[in-house]
Structures are given as structure tokens and as C-alpha cells.
Design a protein around this motif. Structure first.
Motif, PDB file in Angstrom:
ATOM      1  N   ILE A   1       0.854  -1.190   0.000  1.00  0.00           N
ATOM      2  CA  ILE A   1       0.000   0.000   0.000  1.00  0.00           C
ATOM      3  C   ILE A   1       0.886   1.235   0.000  1.00  0.00           C
ATOM      4  N   LEU A   2       0.742   2.053  -1.015  1.00  0.00           N
ATOM      5  CA  LEU A   2       1.435   3.330  -1.087  1.00  0.00           C
ATOM      6  C   LEU A   2       0.550   4.391  -0.445  1.00  0.00           C
ATOM      7  N   LYS A   3       1.049   5.037   0.585  1.00  0.00           N
ATOM      8  CA  LYS A   3       0.273   6.046   1.312  1.00  0.00           C
ATOM      9  C   LYS A   3       0.842   7.429   1.006  1.00  0.00           C
ATOM     10  N   THR A   4       0.015   8.258   0.387  1.00  0.00           N
ATOM     11  CA  THR A   4       0.426   9.598  -0.021  1.00  0.00           C
ATOM     12  C   THR A   4      -0.434  10.624   0.710  1.00  0.00           C
ATOM     13  N   ALA A   5       0.188  11.632   1.273  1.00  0.00           N
ATOM     14  CA  ALA A   5      -0.561  12.690   1.956  1.00  0.00           C
ATOM     15  C   ALA A   5      -1.507  13.366   0.963  1.00  0.00           C
ATOM     16  N   ALA A   6      -2.773  13.460   1.355  1.00  0.00           N
ATOM     17  CA  ALA A   6      -3.783  14.008   0.444  1.00  0.00           C
ATOM     18  C   ALA A   6      -4.988  14.460   1.254  1.00  0.00           C
ATOM     19  N   ALA A   7      -5.939  15.092   0.581  1.00  0.00           N
ATOM     20  CA  ALA A   7      -7.208  15.525   1.176  1.00  0.00           C
ATOM     21  C   ALA A   7      -8.344  14.983   0.329  1.00  0.00           C
ATOM     22  N   GLY A   8      -9.399  14.542   0.982  1.00  0.00           N
ATOM     23  CA  GLY A   8     -10.539  13.983   0.269  1.00  0.00           C
ATOM     24  C   GLY A   8     -11.608  13.536   1.243  1.00  0.00           C
ATOM     25  N   PHE A   9     -12.343  12.482   0.866  1.00  0.00           N
ATOM     26  CA  PHE A   9     -13.454  11.978   1.663  1.00  0.00           C
ATOM     27  C   PHE A   9     -13.065  10.677   2.351  1.00  0.00           C
ATOM     28  N   LEU A  10     -13.640  10.449   3.538  1.00  0.00           N
ATOM     29  CA  LEU A  10     -13.392   9.222   4.298  1.00  0.00           C
ATOM     30  C   LEU A  10     -14.445   8.189   3.927  1.00  0.00           C
ATOM     31  N   ALA A  11     -14.260   7.554   2.789  1.00  0.00           N
ATOM     32  CA  ALA A  11     -15.258   6.592   2.318  1.00  0.00           C
ATOM     33  C   ALA A  11     -15.300   5.332   3.158  1.00  0.00           C
ATOM     34  N   GLN A  12     -14.207   5.017   3.889  1.00  0.00           N
ATOM     35  CA  GLN A  12     -14.156   3.834   4.752  1.00  0.00           C
ATOM     36  C   GLN A  12     -13.979   4.198   6.216  1.00  0.00           C
ATOM     37  N   GLY A  13     -14.182   5.440   6.584  1.00  0.00           N
ATOM     38  CA  GLY A  13     -13.894   5.840   7.955  1.00  0.00           C
ATOM     39  C   GLY A  13     -12.434   6.232   8.092  1.00  0.00           C
TER      40      GLY A  13
ATOM     41  N   HIS B   1     -12.861  13.273  -7.411  1.00  0.00           N
ATOM     42  CA  HIS B   1     -12.990  13.385  -8.859  1.00  0.00           C
ATOM     43  C   HIS B   1     -13.991  12.409  -9.467  1.00  0.00           C
ATOM     44  N   CYS B   2     -14.289  11.305  -8.786  1.00  0.00           N
ATOM     45  CA  CYS B   2     -15.203  10.309  -9.353  1.00  0.00           C
ATOM     46  C   CYS B   2     -16.659  10.563  -8.975  1.00  0.00           C
ATOM     47  N   LEU B   3     -16.936  11.560  -8.134  1.00  0.00           N
ATOM     48  CA  LEU B   3     -18.281  11.796  -7.618  1.00  0.00           C
ATOM     49  C   LEU B   3     -19.020  12.790  -8.508  1.00  0.00           C
ATOM     50  N   GLN B   4     -20.251  12.449  -8.847  1.00  0.00           N
ATOM     51  CA  GLN B   4     -21.017  13.279  -9.773  1.00  0.00           C
ATOM     52  C   GLN B   4     -21.539  14.556  -9.145  1.00  0.00           C
ATOM     53  N   ASN B   5     -21.648  14.600  -7.818  1.00  0.00           N
ATOM     54  CA  ASN B   5     -22.182  15.808  -7.183  1.00  0.00           C
ATOM     55  C   ASN B   5     -21.111  16.860  -6.902  1.00  0.00           C
ATOM     56  N   MET B   6     -19.843  16.535  -7.171  1.00  0.00           N
ATOM     57  CA  MET B   6     -18.760  17.470  -6.908  1.00  0.00           C
ATOM     58  C   MET B   6     -18.444  18.268  -8.171  1.00  0.00           C
ATOM     59  N   PRO B   7     -18.420  19.596  -8.085  1.00  0.00           N
ATOM     60  CA  PRO B   7     -18.147  20.426  -9.275  1.00  0.00           C
ATOM     61  C   PRO B   7     -16.671  20.427  -9.640  1.00  0.00           C
ATOM     62  N   ASP B   8     -16.381  20.882 -10.847  1.00  0.00           N
ATOM     63  CA  ASP B   8     -15.006  20.893 -11.345  1.00  0.00           C
ATOM     64  C   ASP B   8     -14.097  21.778 -10.502  1.00  0.00           C
ATOM     65  N   TRP B   9     -14.599  22.936 -10.095  1.00  0.00           N
ATOM     66  CA  TRP B   9     -13.741  23.864  -9.361  1.00  0.00           C
ATOM     67  C   TRP B   9     -13.249  23.256  -8.047  1.00  0.00           C
ATOM     68  N   SER B  10     -14.084  22.455  -7.382  1.00  0.00           N
ATOM     69  CA  SER B  10     -13.665  21.842  -6.115  1.00  0.00           C
ATOM     70  C   SER B  10     -12.585  20.787  -6.354  1.00  0.00           C
ATOM     71  N   CYS B  11     -12.713  20.020  -7.439  1.00  0.00           N
ATOM     72  CA  CYS B  11     -11.694  19.009  -7.754  1.00  0.00           C
ATOM     73  C   CYS B  11     -10.388  19.674  -8.175  1.00  0.00           C
ATOM     74  N   GLY B  12     -10.481  20.811  -8.897  1.00  0.00           N
ATOM     75  CA  GLY B  12      -9.275  21.538  -9.268  1.00  0.00           C
ATOM     76  C   GLY B  12      -8.527  22.058  -8.053  1.00  0.00           C
ATOM     77  N   LEU B  13      -9.258  22.600  -7.074  1.00  0.00           N
ATOM     78  CA  LEU B  13      -8.619  23.064  -5.844  1.00  0.00           C
ATOM     79  C   LEU B  13      -8.081  21.903  -5.020  1.00  0.00           C
ATOM     80  N   ALA B  14      -8.784  20.767  -5.051  1.00  0.00           N
ATOM     81  CA  ALA B  14      -8.285  19.585  -4.350  1.00  0.00           C
ATOM     82  C   ALA B  14      -6.946  19.140  -4.928  1.00  0.00           C
ATOM     83  N   ASP B  15      -6.794  19.242  -6.247  1.00  0.00           N
ATOM     84  CA  ASP B  15      -5.517  18.883  -6.871  1.00  0.00           C
ATOM     85  C   ASP B  15      -4.396  19.793  -6.387  1.00  0.00           C
ATOM     86  N   ILE B  16      -4.683  21.083  -6.277  1.00  0.00           N
ATOM     87  CA  ILE B  16      -3.660  22.029  -5.805  1.00  0.00           C
ATOM     88  C   ILE B  16      -3.290  21.727  -4.352  1.00  0.00           C
ATOM     89  N   PHE B  17      -4.287  21.495  -3.536  1.00  0.00           N
ATOM     90  CA  PHE B  17      -4.035  21.238  -2.119  1.00  0.00           C
ATOM     91  C   PHE B  17      -3.291  19.918  -1.935  1.00  0.00           C
TER      92      PHE B  17
END
Length: 764
Positions: free
Chosen positions: A376-388, A397-413
Motif C-alpha cells: 500500500i502506497l500512502k500519499t498525503a492528500a485531502a478527500g473523503f473518508l469513504a471507509q472511515g 474526482h469520481c463523484l457526480q455531485n462534486m463540481p469541477d472547481w472543487s476538484c481543481g482546488l483539491a488537486d492544488i491542495f
């Protein structure tokens, strides 16, 4: 790691059976046991370190290895210091050693009765200097867990319970049964450290890690994109028409039918009280309650946008898990990849290993024992806790309710986190710095706000005393680097991983080319999430976000509540406006009482639409009320006689606010509480003030607290909740969150008429 495990096992063995002194011959009956123990220790003993690498043992090492025969090689001073520091830090925030379980108490005790009971135990025992800071009593169990102020109080408290009764016996309960106290970590049901099964469950302290490794490997499972969608947007596979049908059935069964069940339960309680003579008479059940469709539930109103509708996104900082070939990991570890050593772990490992914590090449081999074909490669990141918390974070990026601008900022962060010398916050051990990032956006005004929540730069609650969790020297420079990355260029449209067949909707305003217009940092040392009024530090750009909704313009501060679906909120507020318009015969003289008003969105919209003439808003959040005052001015309501906003808990100020309303003034009420629902005092105030003939309840938790509050509003009057009851006349669910199971509810309550009320209740 091996040396520490070995010494721990030796210490446990010494506690169970002390070996004889070197000058004494072992007793005949224990010779066989001693031989077996010596053989086992010889098998488990690690090989001695080479003489060139040997270092003098510390005092702690000497104590741990006094009874070892023959003596094993002592660990290095740095290893012993790290182990001791880690244990001290765990004790710093883990209060298990201060807890005592007292058994054989009575079941079904109220919190006040539990407090009274524990006070009686300590009555007259002030000389023992015992102080209880917390109690836990499950309603259906016969035990109480007591947390004491200091560990030194545990043994005197246990002795007090077990021998502090008459004649040196145990203290008894009210039925004469003896109480029994024991340390929480020794209690069989609370976790006995001497129990073999419990040692296996807690992580292989008996020397067998196989079961624990399997559990950790399961927790480290990497979800596919479809599994992430199933966890966060569980209805994404259904056509939208089918989603609406599912939500309509949910509202009928878990909202309207639940309300009727709650109301019938209130009648049964009154009937029981009448039988016991606690009340003169129980009214017969209301006719409308017994009807087949007692609460008229309309079909769910569709959201104007089905995809990419959110204007607020909150990402948790952690580690993103991805699978890599074990052979690749081995090749990388053979090189000088320091960063990889910090982020690559096998399926059995749970913590990121820092290079400075690895004392020797032999220790590196033990970081992640081979239990799977993939690492398992563990990389520091920000996102959702789909498994707790244990399953890592997943990108949006795979979620349909998330807009493009939020995913773009997530990439920067995420680019920042991957290169930052400061680690993300770990909620399990309360170490690390970066906690969450909250993003707010208005496509209509083309503004974006970012709020970065972090632990103190000196370390979180679980920081180690050795100083390895102190990032004060680099925090300011890293903070400025993050600001520069967020504001340098316009947000790029990211590459998305949408499901097959997805068609992008036409937007009224595109988010292309938008830039971050305001940045805030928020330091928080607590264990959960900061409250809305927690202070923030303004770092860059504007101090608020501006949004247009309907005919109004609203200012939104970092801690203020605002609906997450702007176009859906317009549909929701139109329904509220129509419900109020139905009963306001003289709108200019009608006063709207807006409870939990937030930034004033509902009240100001009603004013703008002309269905009411005056507004009083109440909310617990001071930032939201400050925004509401500004919003009233922005929308042309500058006179204090027209709008009034109060920053206070509604239960404290609403009774007085209702008394100050002129008696000849028509009143309509709207409530829009958080998920916790209304306070009992608010319900009593709304019921007892019979000038309120219509109440519009906007609920974000229709299957939970709405059912509870509706039952209190519609049940027969009692001493606690006087006044003629309401009855629900219309329920309108609104889908504000497509692809999820949630929806908002607008439920209209009308006051029961005097004639109908007197059919069931005596005039007096």
C-alpha cells in the motif's frame, strides 16, 4: 521493535511468576516449569547485536532485562527513549488508567440519579480526596463507569466501594445487593489486560500477530471508484426518477408514519397517567391521527441540477491509499528514496514510518512484514473518508455531485500536502497539523473562499515530549507556500473519472477561469470539529463570500450556514413563501418570526416577495447574525422597525421576543433548525403563543428530529407543553442532494381551531 516486544513479554512473565534468585536453588515442584520457560525464552530471544554496534544500556533497559538468563543485547538509548516517550504520550490522552467500573447498580437510572448516587458514595469520605470528573451509565446495564481526576485515586475508590459498607462489607444498592468495583482495564467486559483472548484481540501481545494483521489488511483495502460512489452517493446507479420514488417512500414510512406513531405514543402515556390518578382525564385520540393518510405527503420536488450542484465542499486531510507491486517497493527501498520510505507500507502496517525512527537496516525489514502480494502506497492528500478514519482518504474526482472547481482546488491542495514537510493530522493519535480544508463558491459572483483548519503548530493533543511533533519553525513558511499555490493561477479544469454514460449538464455560469478570492486559517486543538463561532485568521483577499439567491444578495462569512445547493435552495424557499402567503391577509402588518435564521435567507426572501412586512430573526451563531444584519442593508431594509436579528440560543430569547410583539400584530413563524432539532423551550413557546396560527418547519433531518418535534407540537396539552396543539396540514419534501439518500422537508403546521379542540378537551 523486536527488542521492545521481547522485553515486554519478559516483564509480563515476571509479573505472573517471579524467578528465584541466582543464589537459591529452584523448588522441586517448579523445576519443570522453569525449564520450559527458559526454553521458550531461548527460542524467542533475538540475536545479539555485533560488538561494534553495541551501545551502553540505559536505566530503563537494565530494569527490563534484569531477570533475563542468559542476558540479551540491550537496545540503543534512542530506541528506549522513543518507546518510553510514546507510552507517556498515550497515557497523556488515554484515561483508561483513571477509570473504574462499579457493577450491580440498578438499571434505568437517570443522569441526575447517577450523579446523586455517586455523591452518596463519597459523602463523609472527603479525607480520601477522591474526585469524580465523569460517569457513564448505559440505561439497560447494571454498571457505571467512573472516571477519576487522577490515577492515584483509583485504588482508594475501589477499596471504598468494596469495603466501605457496614461491617467492612461492600456498599449496597437500594435493594440490598453488594456493589463491586474493579479497574476498567481489568474488568472482563471492559477489557482485561490479563485475558488471553483480549490480548489477541488488541493486537497480538501474546506473540501471534496473524489475526491482527488480517484485520489491518482488511481495513487497508483500497476501494474502486464505484465503491467510493456507493459509499458517498449511494443512489448514483438509479435513474433520477427512481431516486425520487425511493425518497418519497422513505419520507412516507420514516417521517409521516413515524410522526403518527410518536403522537399515538403520547396518548398512551396520558392514558396511563389517568389510570394512576396522575391526571383527571385522558382525551380521546384526535380523529385526524386515526385517518389512513393522516399526514398528506407530496411527491419529492426534483432538484434543478442533478450533478455538480454543491457550492460547499469539505475535505479531510490524511493519506490516500493506492496499491503498488511489492517488487517495485523492494526496488525503491533498496535505493535512497527517503520520501518513499515515509510513504510505502505493506498491507499489515498501520502507521507511516519516518526515516528518523528507523534505527538500523534490520529495523527497515521489519517495517512491513510480507502478508500480501501488493503493498500500500500512502500519499498525503485531502478527500473523503469513504471507509472511515482507518481506510484513508479518497479524491472527489469520481463523484457526480462534486463540481469541477472543487476538484481543481483539491488537486492544488494535494500537490501541496505531498511536498509539505508538515504531516496531516491523525485523529487516532492526535498528532500532525493539517486537518481539513473547506471550500465555498458562488458561480454567480465568481468568488471562492478557502478555510484551512489546522492543529497548533507546536503539535496536537497527542504530541510527543521529544519534540518530533513540533513544526513551529516551518509552519509560517509552509502556510505562505500554500497561499501562493492557491492564488497563483486560475483554477484548471481537472481530469474527472465519471461513470459510463454521464452527460455534463449545461451551467448557467461556468466555473472556468475562476480564482480563489479569500483564504482563512483556523487553528483548532479540539478532538472533533470546530464550532461555527470558533475564531478564524484572515490571510488573503476578501473577508466574506457574496452569493445571489432569488431576488436577494447575501454575504456569507466562514462560519455561517448557507444551503449547499443554491438553485435547490431557491425551489425550497419558494415553497416556504407560498405557505406563508396562504395565511397573510394583510402582509404589510404581518410579522415573521424566523427561528434559527442563519444569514437571514428565508426571512429576507419573504420580505422581498412581499408576503410579510416585518421580520425578527434569532440564531445561536454570532457570525451568521452579523451577516444577516449586513444582508438586510444590502437588500434595502435599513430601518430597525422592519428587521431585527438576535444572536443568542433561541431557547433563551424567544420567550421574551414573543412577549414584546404587539398584541394586535399578526404573527407567522418559520423554523429551520440544525440536525439536532428544536429545543424543548422553543417548542413550548411556539405552542403556548396561540397568535401563531401557522408554523412552517424546514427540516434537514426529517426522519429524525422532525418526527420528535412534530409529536410535541401536535400532542394534547400538558403542563410542560401547554396551548392548543398544531396539526400537520401539508408535507413537501425537496431533493437538495441528488444521488444521496438525503432530502429537505417543508412541513406546514396549522393551529387546531377552538371548536375542534373543545370536542376533545373540557373547556376548563
Amino acid at each position: 521493535l523486536l527488542l521492545s516486544t521481547y522485553h515486554y513479554q519478559r516483564t509480563n512473565m515476571e509479573g505472573e511468576q517471579q524467578p528465584p534468585a541466582a543464589s537459591e536453588a529452584p523448588a522441586a515442584e517448579t523445576t519443570e516449569q522453569s525449564a520450559e520457560m527458559t526454553t521458550m525464552m531461548e527460542e524467542e530471544k533475538p540475536a545479539a547485536a555485533p560488538a561494534d554496534d553495541a551501545k551502553p544500556a540505559t536505566d530503563a533497559d537494565t530494569t527490563l532485562s534484569q531477570s533475563t538468563t542468559p542476558p540479551a543485547a540491550a537496545p540503543s538509548t534512542s530506541t528506549a527513549t522513543t518507546t518510553t516517550t510514546t507510552e507517556n504520550n498515550e497515557r497523556h490522552w488515554d484515561q483508561t488508567n483513571k477509570k473504574v467500573v462499579v457493577r450491580n447498580v440498578l438499571k434505568f437510572l437517570r443522569p441526575k440519579e447517577v450523579t446523586k448516587l455517586t455523591t452518596e458514595w463519597l459523602k463523609g469520605k472527603e479525607h480520601l480526596n477522591i474526585k469524580i470528573i465523569k460517569t457513564k451509565k448505559p440505561p439497560k446495564d447494571n454498571w457505571i463507569k467512573v472516571t477519576l481526576e487522577d490515577e492515584s485515586m483509583v485504588d482508594p475508590f475501589i477499596q471504598l466501594i468494596n469495603t466501605g459498607g457496614e461491617g467492612g462489607k461492600a456498599i449496597t444498592n437500594t435493594r440490598g445487593g453488594d456493589l463491586f468495583a474493579k479497574r476498567a482495564n481489568e474488568d472482563q467486559r471492559g477489557g482485561d489486560n490479563n485475558n488471553d483472548n483480549n490480548r489477541k484481540r488488541k493486537g497480538g501481545r501474546d506473540g501471534n500477530d496473524d489475526n491482527d494483521a488480517r484485520k489491518r489488511a482488511a481495513a487497508m483495502k483500497v476501494l474502486t471508484t464505484d465503491e467510493v460512489r456507493d459509499a458517498i452517493t449511494p443512489l448514483w446507479r438509479l435513474p433520477y426518477e427512481e431516486q425520487l420514488k425511493v425518497k418519497t417512500r422513505e419520507m412516507i414510512h420514516k417521517c409521516s408514519m413515524k410522526i403518527i406513531k410518536e403522537i399515538k405514543g403520547k396518548f398512551r402515556i396520558l392514558e396511563q397517567e389517568a389510570r394512576r390518578g396522575q391526571r383527571a382525564k385522558c382525551p380521546k385520540i384526535y380523529e385526524w391521527v386515526g385517518e389512513r393518510r393522516a399526514i398528506e405527503m407530496e411527491s419529492v420536488v426534483a432538484s434543478p441540477r442533478l450533478f455538480e450542484y454543491r457550492n460547499k465542499c469539505e475535505f479531510t486531510c490524511g493519506y490516500r491509499h493506492s496499491k503498488v507491486d511489492k517488487e517495485e517497493v523492494v526496488k525503491v527501498e533498496d535505493g535512497d528514496g527517503d520520501d518513499v520510505m515515509k510513504s510505502v507500507e505493506d498491507g499489515a502496517a498501520t502507521d507511516v514510518v519516518k526515516e528518523e525512527e528507523v534505527a538500523a537496516p534490520e529495523a527497515k525489514e521489519e517495517v512491513a512484514p510480507a502478508v500480501a502480494e501488493e503493498a500500500i502506497l500512502k500519499t498525503a492528500a485531502a478527500g473523503f473518508l469513504a471507509q472511515g478514519w482507518s481506510g484513508g482518504v479518497y479524491l472527489p474526482h469520481c463523484l457526480q455531485n462534486m463540481p469541477d472547481w472543487s476538484c481543481g482546488l483539491a488537486d492544488i491542495f494535494n500537490e501541496f500536502l505531498a511536498t509539505s514537510s508538515i504531516p496531516p493530522y491523525d485523529s487516532k493519535v492526535h498528532r500532525g497539523i493539517w486537518r481539513t480544508i473547506t471550500l465555498r463558491c458562488s458561480l454567480r459572483t465568481r468568488e471562492i473562499m478557502a478555510i484551512v483548519v489546522h492543529a497548533p503548530a507546536g503539535g496536537g493533543v497527542g504530541k510527543r515530549d521529544c519534540g518530533t511533533d513540533d513544526y513551529s519553525t516551518v509552519f509560517e513558511s509552509e502556510k505562505q507556500r500554500l497561499v501562493d499555490m492557491l492564488t497563483k493561477d486560475a483554477i484548471l479544469t481537472p481530469s474527472r473519472d465519471f461513470p459510463e454514460g454521464y452527460k455534463k449538464e449545461e451551467e448557467e455560469t461556468s466555473g472556468d477561469g475562476m480564482k480563489v478570492t479569500s483564504i482563512f486559517f483556523q487553528e483548532y486543538v479540539g478532538l472533533s470539529n470546530p464550532p461555527p463561532e470558533h475564531p478564524v485568521q484572515h490571510i488573503y483577499g476578501k473577508t466574506s463570500l457574496e452569493e445571489r439567491l432569488g431576488k436577494c444578495t447575501f454575504q456569507i462569512s466562514p462560519g455561517a450556514f448557507f444551503q449547499t445547493n443554491t438553485q435547490g435552495a431557491e425551489v425550497l424557499y419558494d415553497i416556504v413563501v407560498n405557505r406563508i402567503k396562504e395565511v397573510t391577509t394583510n402582509p404589510q402588518d404581518t410579522l415573521l418570526v424566523d427561528v434559527c435564521c442563519g444569514t437571514g435567507t428565508i426571512g429576507l426572501t419573504c420580505l422581498k416577495e412581499g408576503v410579510v412586512g416585518k421580520l425578527v430573526g434569532v440564531d445561536i451563531s454570532k457570525p451568521a447574525i452579523a451577516d444577516a444584519v449586513v444582508n438586510a442593508t444590502k437588500n434595502g431594509y435599513t430601518e430597525s422597525a422592519t428587521t431585527r436579528f438576535v444572536a443568542s440560543p433561541a431557547e433563551k430569547v424567544l420567550p421574551d421576543e414573543m412577549k414584546n410583539i404587539p398584541k394586535n400584530c399578526p404573527v407567522v413563524a418559520v423554523v429551520d433548525p440544525a440536525r439536532d432539532g428544536l429545543h424543548g423551550v422553543v417548542v413550548r413557546t411556539l405552542r403556548s403563543n396561540e397568535r401563531i396560527q401557522r408554523l412552517v418547519y424546514v427540516s434537514c433531518n426529517p426522519t429524525g428530529t422532525l418526527a420528535r418535534d412534530a409529536a410535541m407540537l401536535c400532542s394534547p396539552p400538558t403542563k410542560k407543553y401547554p396551548g392548543r396543539p398544531f396539526k400537520p396540514t401539508l408535507s413537501q419534501p425537496v431533493d437538495m442532494f441528488p444521488s444521496t439518500k438525503h432530502c429537505e422537508m417543508v412541513m406546514t403546521f396549522d393551529r387546531m381551531s377552538v371548536e375542534e379542540y373543545e370536542q376533545y378537551h373540557d373547556k376548563e
